[in-house]
Design a protein around this motif. Structure first.
Motif, PDB file in Angstrom:
ATOM      1  N   CYS A   1       0.918  -1.143   0.144  1.00 41.07           N
ATOM      2  CA  CYS A   1       0.044   0.041  -0.052  1.00 41.07           C
ATOM      3  C   CYS A   1       0.727   1.053   0.103  1.00 41.07           C
ATOM      4  O   CYS A   1       1.872   1.200   0.889  1.00 41.07           O
ATOM      5  CB  CYS A   1      -0.890  -0.034   1.149  1.00 41.07           C
ATOM      6  SG  CYS A   1      -1.796   1.492   1.440  1.00 41.07           S
ATOM      7  N   PRO A   2       0.653   2.294  -1.080  1.00 38.67           N
ATOM      8  CA  PRO A   2       1.508   3.467  -0.757  1.00 38.67           C
ATOM      9  C   PRO A   2       1.169   4.361   0.368  1.00 38.67           C
ATOM     10  O   PRO A   2       1.838   5.182   0.514  1.00 38.67           O
ATOM     11  CB  PRO A   2       0.963   3.896  -2.272  1.00 38.67           C
ATOM     12  CG  PRO A   2       0.014   3.303  -2.978  1.00 38.67           C
ATOM     13  CD  PRO A   2      -0.293   1.930  -2.182  1.00 38.67           C
TER      14      PRO A   2
ATOM     15  N   ARG B   1      -5.172  -0.938  10.656  1.00 43.69           N
ATOM     16  CA  ARG B   1      -4.748  -0.509   9.369  1.00 43.69           C
ATOM     17  C   ARG B   1      -5.821  -0.032   8.528  1.00 43.69           C
ATOM     18  O   ARG B   1      -5.709   1.210   8.123  1.00 43.69           O
ATOM     19  CB  ARG B   1      -4.188  -1.864   8.467  1.00 43.69           C
ATOM     20  CG  ARG B   1      -3.417  -1.257   7.339  1.00 43.69           C
ATOM     21  CD  ARG B   1      -2.809  -2.439   6.379  1.00 43.69           C
ATOM     22  NE  ARG B   1      -3.712  -2.751   5.302  1.00 43.69           N
ATOM     23  CZ  ARG B   1      -3.867  -1.980   4.078  1.00 43.69           C
ATOM     24  NH1 ARG B   1      -2.811  -0.935   4.052  1.00 43.69           N
ATOM     25  NH2 ARG B   1      -4.622  -2.366   3.458  1.00 43.69           N
TER      26      ARG B   1
ATOM     27  N   MET C   1      -6.510   4.261   6.842  1.00 44.15           N
ATOM     28  CA  MET C   1      -6.645   4.556   5.602  1.00 44.15           C
ATOM     29  C   MET C   1      -7.937   5.554   5.419  1.00 44.15           C
ATOM     30  O   MET C   1      -8.290   5.742   4.304  1.00 44.15           O
ATOM     31  CB  MET C   1      -7.231   3.197   4.776  1.00 44.15           C
ATOM     32  CG  MET C   1      -5.987   2.072   4.822  1.00 44.15           C
ATOM     33  SD  MET C   1      -4.563   3.094   3.782  1.00 44.15           S
ATOM     34  CE  MET C   1      -3.028   2.553   4.762  1.00 44.15           C
TER      35      MET C   1
ATOM     36  N   ARG D   1      -7.419   8.305   2.948  1.00 51.07           N
ATOM     37  CA  ARG D   1      -6.260   7.991   2.269  1.00 51.07           C
ATOM     38  C   ARG D   1      -6.014   6.871   1.381  1.00 51.07           C
ATOM     39  O   ARG D   1      -5.168   6.417   0.828  1.00 51.07           O
ATOM     40  CB  ARG D   1      -5.044   7.770   3.427  1.00 51.07           C
ATOM     41  CG  ARG D   1      -5.174   8.841   4.245  1.00 51.07           C
ATOM     42  CD  ARG D   1      -3.974   8.612   5.361  1.00 51.07           C
ATOM     43  NE  ARG D   1      -2.866   8.664   5.049  1.00 51.07           N
ATOM     44  CZ  ARG D   1      -1.790   7.572   5.272  1.00 51.07           C
ATOM     45  NH1 ARG D   1      -2.364   6.491   5.835  1.00 51.07           N
ATOM     46  NH2 ARG D   1      -0.573   7.789   4.761  1.00 51.07           N
ATOM     47  N   CYS D   2      -7.265   5.952   1.189  1.00 48.32           N
ATOM     48  CA  CYS D   2      -7.170   4.688   0.286  1.00 48.32           C
ATOM     49  C   CYS D   2      -7.790   5.422  -0.988  1.00 48.32           C
ATOM     50  O   CYS D   2      -8.785   6.016  -1.031  1.00 48.32           O
ATOM     51  CB  CYS D   2      -8.275   3.895   1.078  1.00 48.32           C
ATOM     52  SG  CYS D   2      -8.260   2.521  -0.183  1.00 48.32           S
ATOM     53  N   VAL D   3      -7.116   4.775  -2.005  1.00 52.79           N
ATOM     54  CA  VAL D   3      -7.458   5.451  -3.355  1.00 52.79           C
ATOM     55  C   VAL D   3      -7.962   4.205  -4.262  1.00 52.79           C
ATOM     56  O   VAL D   3      -8.501   4.333  -5.327  1.00 52.79           O
ATOM     57  CB  VAL D   3      -6.276   5.854  -4.154  1.00 52.79           C
ATOM     58  CG1 VAL D   3      -5.683   7.215  -3.469  1.00 52.79           C
ATOM     59  CG2 VAL D   3      -4.857   4.775  -4.303  1.00 52.79           C
ATOM     60  N   ASP D   4      -8.488   3.172  -3.400  1.00 55.60           N
ATOM     61  CA  ASP D   4      -9.119   2.031  -4.238  1.00 55.60           C
ATOM     62  C   ASP D   4      -7.978   1.438  -5.439  1.00 55.60           C
ATOM     63  O   ASP D   4      -8.734   1.232  -6.397  1.00 55.60           O
ATOM     64  CB  ASP D   4     -10.436   2.477  -4.699  1.00 55.60           C
ATOM     65  CG  ASP D   4     -11.473   1.205  -4.757  1.00 55.60           C
ATOM     66  OD1 ASP D   4     -10.956  -0.012  -4.201  1.00 55.60           O
ATOM     67  OD2 ASP D   4     -12.431   1.318  -5.377  1.00 55.60           O
ATOM     68  N   CYS D   5      -6.753   1.259  -5.305  1.00 58.62           N
ATOM     69  CA  CYS D   5      -6.061   0.953  -6.324  1.00 58.62           C
ATOM     70  C   CYS D   5      -6.015  -0.592  -6.521  1.00 58.62           C
ATOM     71  O   CYS D   5      -5.429  -1.084  -7.398  1.00 58.62           O
ATOM     72  CB  CYS D   5      -4.652   1.511  -5.933  1.00 58.62           C
ATOM     73  SG  CYS D   5      -3.818   0.768  -4.680  1.00 58.62           S
ATOM     74  N   GLY D   6      -6.556  -1.181  -5.362  1.00 63.04           N
ATOM     75  CA  GLY D   6      -6.331  -2.457  -5.504  1.00 63.04           C
ATOM     76  C   GLY D   6      -5.335  -3.318  -4.857  1.00 63.04           C
ATOM     77  O   GLY D   6      -5.356  -4.542  -5.204  1.00 63.04           O
ATOM     78  N   SER D   7      -4.232  -2.797  -4.911  1.00 59.02           N
ATOM     79  CA  SER D   7      -2.959  -3.172  -4.730  1.00 59.02           C
ATOM     80  C   SER D   7      -2.894  -4.363  -3.556  1.00 59.02           C
ATOM     81  O   SER D   7      -2.477  -5.251  -3.529  1.00 59.02           O
ATOM     82  CB  SER D   7      -1.784  -2.231  -4.439  1.00 59.02           C
ATOM     83  OG  SER D   7      -1.548  -1.558  -5.719  1.00 59.02           O
ATOM     84  N   CYS D   8      -3.379  -3.903  -2.359  1.00 58.54           N
ATOM     85  CA  CYS D   8      -3.448  -4.810  -1.290  1.00 58.54           C
ATOM     86  C   CYS D   8      -4.252  -5.815  -1.649  1.00 58.54           C
ATOM     87  O   CYS D   8      -3.625  -7.006  -0.950  1.00 58.54           O
ATOM     88  CB  CYS D   8      -3.954  -4.003   0.095  1.00 58.54           C
ATOM     89  SG  CYS D   8      -5.521  -3.179  -0.355  1.00 58.54           S
TER      90      CYS D   8
ATOM     91  N   LEU E   1     -12.363  -1.188   3.117  1.00 58.16           N
ATOM     92  CA  LEU E   1     -12.046   0.022   2.821  1.00 58.16           C
ATOM     93  C   LEU E   1     -12.949   0.942   1.926  1.00 58.16           C
ATOM     94  O   LEU E   1     -12.857   2.158   2.025  1.00 58.16           O
ATOM     95  CB  LEU E   1     -10.820  -0.345   1.610  1.00 58.16           C
ATOM     96  CG  LEU E   1      -9.336  -0.886   2.261  1.00 58.16           C
ATOM     97  CD1 LEU E   1      -8.687  -1.813   1.243  1.00 58.16           C
ATOM     98  CD2 LEU E   1      -8.783   0.202   3.000  1.00 58.16           C
TER      99      LEU E   1
END
Ligand code: SF4
Ligand code: SF4
Ligand code: SF4
Ligand code: SF4
Lengths: 335, 340
Positions: A233-234, A267, A271, A274-281, A295
């Motif tokens: 997560c960035p 965690r 977020m 701050r969570c951009v819903d990029c799906g990385s996690c 999220l």
């Protein structure tokens, strides 16, 4: 999707040649069939491996933060006048630029330390979805063309429509084109379908407390505490995560159910805005834990309570980072 | 050696029958994952699997394990041992690479210098039934490069091989023979054995992924410092997924968890990929970046284990290759090292 690889490589070479950047973070072809993986390019020759396509999953903003932090740490013992500046180039789609905006708003580095190579995005393939639609048969080879994935698997050839295996966060993405950039490659991608952004959350909210708790418990039981979600997560960039603090110890390190739940809750709450819903996690989680459900709920609350979407503009500061007299506070009295 | 034939569709029944009397761990389908799980009424064995997501090492070396308990009393500390509740256990349907991993783990946990009773008790209590890979499940399998074979009895008490019409059950050890009663009465003939040999040869040839695992040892011996080490780790997330999924990774941490005056001492998995792994109380960290951590991972598997036990600590299951979220491929790393 339009093939922009040639253009991307040209631009990368030029930026390196003109010394506008020291390194470019992008994607290259993976060693497994039908994968792309992050890569670092610091010479013109290396630039020839750069690709950008529907298989690029990871949010690269995480690496921007890592590289700049490492560089700054390495300069700490250098006299201020001798310190070198390092400029990081990054191949960034919409969600990546949102994460960069969050970093900038949180003053992690200066705008002049990152060079943003914006790319349009039509969504990426969700590996777990893809595996499911192939009944977990191993992928041996494949191509993507005209919205179709033609795949050779151990159980025979299959054709899958891209729209059926696209990541759920991409389907409803509001910002699939870069929000900020220094150079844009390719033409803007068509809009996705953000109107249904919260439809699953709305459904989930209708469930009883018992049902929601049962779902949460079931999902958290899958977690093996590998921390891949946090690492990818960035927005998770604390030098020491609360999980690793031992004095006091906030959560145990073992497999205890409650510890896992507490870890995830903490965690998740870090977020907020701050969570951009990029799906990385979600894509890195080896166990397929449904983190997005939570999220997205937090994101929905942020939009409804503060009218704020994480990293959607440089001007719109994160809700927890600004004070506004219009901020809702009724929940303080009426939880 | 006792050898029998069992019908293809009898396997699930055998596992379930055993589960009535013993603790039986078998592959179970849970949503999208196949995991080794103790069989219960709600957990059906699933033998049509490729390989399990998690390595079965957790049966002997669980993620979290209580070592002892303690209570603070006015008269001082009172300690109590954690009693081992694991009775007779069967590990049913392990792939040969994973069974090989038990042999490797034994070298560490059950050696002359050190005997880990927690591990050994569980290991002695457990019978390992291997389900050989008549067809290697993944293109990433490379067991033949690390002293394994897709049809092999290494680490197994009983080996089951799919010979087409039936399973051939071979009872390798006395421990395995004790369970023979579950496997019917049909004795295997010479035809079945010939068939098995053919299948084993074919399966071995079907392994296409190869790595120069033995060849890198002398190179690693001399290249602790080498610019190559700076080229692997850039994209590594330090997530530890590779080590948590790996059947041979065995590093652990020990910590105390106390509530008021009662406490437990637990041992839990740790990972050389975590920055905290080598961090000292002073704040100093001898493995300062992911570069040193990745070097350790390679060195431990392909040099230190060879130095200590004369065995490579990788069984070629490919789990780390498939699970690494950023596609760091140990096969490529070993390949690259061999060319240094
Ligand atoms: S929490 Fe997950 S989806 Fe949100 S920004 Fe972090 S990695 Fe992306
Ligand atoms: S990545 Fe998945 S399994 Fe690992 S800690 Fe996060 S939720 Fe748990
Ligand atoms: S290092 Fe990778 S391939 Fe080797 S045993 Fe571990 S998980 Fe399997
Ligand atoms: S799974 Fe991959 S990213 Fe995670 S620690 Fe291992 S090598 Fe690094």
């Amino acid at each position: 999707m339009e093939n922009i690889d040639t253009k991307l490589r040209e631009v990368a070479k030029r930026l390196l040649l003109e010394k506008k950047v020291d390194v470019i973070i992008g994607y290259e072809k993976g060693t497994l069939p039908m994968t792309a993986t992050p890569c670092f390019v610091s010479t013109e020759a290396e630039a020839d491996k750069l690709v950008f396509n529907d298989l690029c999953t990871q949010n690269l903003a995480k690496f921007v933060h890592d590289l700049i932090t490492n560089h700054k740490n390495s300069q700490k013992r250098v006299k201020p006048e001798d310190r070198k500046k390092k400029i990081i180039g990054v191949v960034a789609r919409g969600c990546t630029t949102r994460s960069l905006i969050i970093h900038l708003q949180e003053r992690q580095y200066g705008r002049d330390e990152v060079y943003i190579i914006g790319v349009p995005c039509e969504g990426y393939v969700d590996r777990k979805n893809l595996a499911k639609s192939l009944q977990q048969a191993e992928i041996l080879d494949g191509t993507i063309e005209g919205g179709q994935l033609k795949i050779k698997t151990a159980a025979g050839d299959k054709t899958v429509a891209f729209k059926d295996v696209i990541a759920p966060n991409c389907v409803v993405c509001r910002f699939n084109n870069p929000i900020i950039s220094d150079i844009m490659i390719g033409s803007p991608a068509p809009a996705m379908n953000p109107d249904n952004e919260y439809s699953k959350i709305n459904e989930f909210e209708k469930k009883s407390i018992e049902e929601r708790w049962a779902y949460f418990t079931k999902e958290m039981e899958k977690c093996i505490r590998c921390n891949a979600c946090r690492q990818a997560c960035p927005s998770c960039y604390c030098p020491t995560c609360f999980v690793e603090q031992s004095q006091p110890q906030w959560v145990g390190i073992g497999e205890d159910k409650t510890d896992t739940q507490v870890f995830q809750c903490m965690r998740l709450y870090h977020m907020v805005g701050r969570c951009v819903d990029c799906g990385s996690c979600i894509s890195v989680c080896p166990m397929g834990v449904d983190l997005r459900n939570y999220l997205k709920k937090i994101d929905k609350d942020c939009v409804e309570l503060f009218g704020s979407r994480a990293g959607s503009s440089m001007e719109d500061m994160p809700p927890l980072g600004k004070y506004s007299e219009q901020d809702k506070e009724d929940f303080i009295f009426n939880p | 050696m006792e050898k029998r034939l069992i019908k293809k569709d009898a396997l699930v029944g055998i596992a379930k029958k055993m589960a009535e009397e013993l603790t039986v761990w078998a592959p179970v389908k849970k949503e999208d994952n196949v995991l080794f799980t103790p069989l219960t009424k709600d957990a059906e064995p699933f033998f049509a699997y490729l390989n399990s997501k998690n390595a079965p090492k957790q049966v002997f070396f669980p993620h979290t394990e209580t070592l002892m308990k303690y209570t603070r009393t006015p008269k001082g500390m009172v300690f109590s041992a954690e009693e081992n509740k694991a009775g007779k256990t069967v590990l049913f349907g392990v792939r040969p690479c994973d069974a090989h991993s038990f042999v490797l783990l034994d070298m560490l946990f059950d050696q002359e210098k050190y005997k880990d009773q927690y591990y050994i008790t569980k290991r002695n209590n457990t019978t390992v039934i291997t389900l050989a890979c008549a067809e290697p499940p993944y293109a990433t399998c490379f067991c033949t490069s690390v002293d394994g074979e897709p049809v092999s009895a290494d680490g197994a008490d009983i080996v089951l091989t799919d010979i087409g019409s039936e399973y051939l059950a071979e009872f390798i050890t006395p421990k395995g023979e004790k369970l023979a009663k579950y496997f019917g009465e049909t004795k295997a003939d010479a035809v079945a054995e010939t068939k098995k040999k053919e299948i084993a040869e074919k399966a071995k040839k079907a392994i296409k992924s190869k790595i120069p695992a033995h060849e890198v040892k002398p190179i690693l011996d001399n290249n602790f410092e080498h610019p190559f080490w700076a080229t692997i780790h850039g994209k590594c997330l330090a997530c530890g997924t590779c080590t948590y999924m790996c059947p041979t990774c065995h590093c652990f941490d020990i910590s105390d968890e106390a509530k008021a005056s009662d406490g437990v001492r637990i041992r839990s998995w740790d990972s050389c990929m975590f920055p905290l792994f080598t961090k000292e109380t002073s704040g100093h960290n001898p493995r300062i970046s992911q570069k040193e951590r990745w070097r350790q991972r390679v060195m431990h598997k392909f040099k230190y284990y060879v130095d200590n036990f004369n065995a490579i600590a990788c069984v070629g299951c490919g789990r780390c290759v498939m699970s690494c979220p950023v596609n760091i491929d140990i096969r490529k790393i070993i390949e690259d090292i061999s060319k240094l």
